[in-house]
Design a protein around this motif. Structure first.
Motif, PDB file in Angstrom:
ATOM      1  N   VAL A 155       0.862  -1.190   0.000  1.00 34.15           N
ATOM      2  CA  VAL A 155       0.000   0.000   0.000  1.00 34.15           C
ATOM      3  C   VAL A 155       0.900   1.243   0.000  1.00 34.15           C
ATOM      4  O   VAL A 155       2.011   1.238   0.531  1.00 34.15           O
ATOM      5  CB  VAL A 155      -0.965   0.037   1.215  1.00 34.15           C
ATOM      6  N   ASP A 217      -4.751   2.974   7.844  1.00 29.77           N
ATOM      7  CA  ASP A 217      -5.431   2.627   6.591  1.00 29.77           C
ATOM      8  C   ASP A 217      -6.193   1.310   6.746  1.00 29.77           C
ATOM      9  O   ASP A 217      -7.295   1.145   6.226  1.00 29.77           O
ATOM     10  CB  ASP A 217      -4.414   2.518   5.447  1.00 29.77           C
ATOM     11  N   THR A 218      -5.586   0.374   7.469  1.00 37.27           N
ATOM     12  CA  THR A 218      -6.219  -0.932   7.692  1.00 37.27           C
ATOM     13  C   THR A 218      -7.493  -0.785   8.529  1.00 37.27           C
ATOM     14  O   THR A 218      -8.524  -1.396   8.233  1.00 37.27           O
ATOM     15  CB  THR A 218      -5.227  -1.874   8.415  1.00 37.27           C
ATOM     16  N   LEU A 220      -9.356   1.862   8.790  1.00 37.48           N
ATOM     17  CA  LEU A 220     -10.381   2.577   8.033  1.00 37.48           C
ATOM     18  C   LEU A 220     -10.994   1.695   6.947  1.00 37.48           C
ATOM     19  O   LEU A 220     -12.187   1.771   6.667  1.00 37.48           O
ATOM     20  CB  LEU A 220      -9.781   3.839   7.408  1.00 37.48           C
ATOM     21  N   LEU A 221     -10.178   0.835   6.362  1.00 33.00           N
ATOM     22  CA  LEU A 221     -10.655   0.030   5.234  1.00 33.00           C
ATOM     23  C   LEU A 221     -11.397  -1.228   5.680  1.00 33.00           C
ATOM     24  O   LEU A 221     -12.397  -1.599   5.093  1.00 33.00           O
ATOM     25  CB  LEU A 221      -9.443  -0.362   4.388  1.00 33.00           C
ATOM     26  N   LEU A 222     -10.892  -1.905   6.705  1.00 32.38           N
ATOM     27  CA  LEU A 222     -11.405  -3.236   7.048  1.00 32.38           C
ATOM     28  C   LEU A 222     -12.089  -3.312   8.408  1.00 32.38           C
ATOM     29  O   LEU A 222     -12.731  -4.310   8.715  1.00 32.38           O
ATOM     30  CB  LEU A 222     -10.261  -4.259   7.016  1.00 32.38           C
ATOM     31  N   SER A 223     -11.911  -2.287   9.230  1.00 32.42           N
ATOM     32  CA  SER A 223     -12.508  -2.270  10.560  1.00 32.42           C
ATOM     33  C   SER A 223     -12.222  -3.552  11.360  1.00 32.42           C
ATOM     34  O   SER A 223     -13.143  -4.178  11.900  1.00 32.42           O
ATOM     35  CB  SER A 223     -14.025  -2.058  10.417  1.00 32.42           C
TER      36      SER A 223
END
Ligand code: ADP
Ligand code: ZN
Length: 295
Positions: A155, A217-218, A220-223
């Motif tokens: 990423v 980022d993780t 926010l993206l995958l919770s």
């Protein structure tokens, strides 16, 4: 049940004999040379053990869709002699037992969610920060593959203004997580192996900043319900509190959950299984293959 687990890494192949309950009876390591040199040693080791199934957690990229003609192959790796090598098929043919196959980090994520630091959770992410960086993802209790498999190590991040090498050291991308934060990147940036840098060296604030960006980022993206950070670099345990603080600073109160706002020290954690997570995950992949199930 006598199961085999192979943690196939870019520098070494770790072979385990044990059970999916995390029991390890035997362990042997072989250097990752060329397939012609390394594969006979692996076949010979597992043949002598009389295993009922084998699980492989492999460095990648790998092809994981069983409908793909390249299923079980290592595909576009920069390790040229392993490019387009049929790792799963070679072992399945030689051993004649069911063989489960996934990425090394998905195997580690599976082990951590079943027996380790994310035990009992349905949604978790495991990162390894070592020679490279990779991420394995569990969603709804299952490994996430998607189109191919997550490539969380690549990423793209925002470079820190004080980074003397803001492009990082990935041959494919400028400014990706792996290029900025893998162990060898720390060594190249500061001219000394990561393990020799003292805890107050500026390397660690930069490292914590990049790993915190990846965690943010993780989140926010995958919770995920928890993020496990393993691999050689994370042996520097002082990094954890630095990463915790940096995540809170970057999120700036946006994700309103007590697990993050009040208990981040139990939200971003070291592996419960230590450096055995990948190998134990491979044993779990073997059990799943024996039962004909996808984990
Ligand atoms: P691999 O990624 O090859 O499977 P590791 O996860 O052990 O293996 O990662 C090895 C890398 O991690 C080394 O190249 C080094 O950069 C880094 N590393 C290993 N041990 C430490 C340590 N104690 N402190 C900091 N960095 C370390
Ligand atoms: Zn990259």
């Amino acid at each position: 049940m006598r199961l085999g687990g192979l943690e196939a890494g870019g520098t070494k192949m770790v072979c385990l004999i044990g059970g999916e309950d995390g029991r390890i009876e035997r362990r042997e390591s072989f250097p990752t040379l060329t397939p012609a040199e390394t594969m006979p040693a692996l076949v010979d080791f597992f043949k002598r053990q009389g295993i009922q199934a084998l699980g492989i957690g492999s460095f990648g990229p790998v092809a994981l869709d069983s409908a793909d003609p390249l299923y079980g192959y290592i595909t576009s790796t920069p390790k040229l002699s392993w490019r387009n090598f049929n790792l799963r098929g070679t072992l399945a043919d030689a051993l004649g037992v069911p063989v489960g196959f996934d990425t090394d980090v998905n195997a580690a994520a599976l082990a951590e969610v079943r027996l380790g630091a994310a035990r009992g959770l349905a949604h978790c992410v495991y990162y390894t920060v070592g020679t490279g960086i990779g991420g394995g993802v569990i969603v709804n209790g299952r490994l996430l593959h998607g189109l191919l498999h997550p490539e969380a190590g690549h990423v793209l991040l925002r470079a820190h203004p004080d980074d003397p090498t803001p492009d990082g050291f990935c041959p494919s991308h400028k400014g990706c997580l792996e290029g900025l934060a893998k162990g060898p990147a720390i060594e190249k940036r500061w001219g000394k192996p990561a393990r020799e840098l003292p805890a107050n060296h500026p390397a660690w604030a930069l490292e914590a900043h990049y790993l915190a960006q990846a965690c943010v980022d993780t989140i926010l993206l995958l919770s995920p319900q928890r993020i496990v950070l393993g691999g050689g670099v994370m042996h520097q345990l002082h990094l954890f509190s630095m990463i915790h603080k940096e995540i809170l600073r970057l999120l700036n109160g946006y994700v309103q959950h007590a697990a993050i706002l009040e208990h981040i020290e139990t939200y971003i954690v070291p592996p419960g299984l230590g450096d055995n997570a990948g190998g134990i995950g491979a044993l779990m992949l073997a059990q799943a293959a024996l039962e004909g199930l996808a984990p």
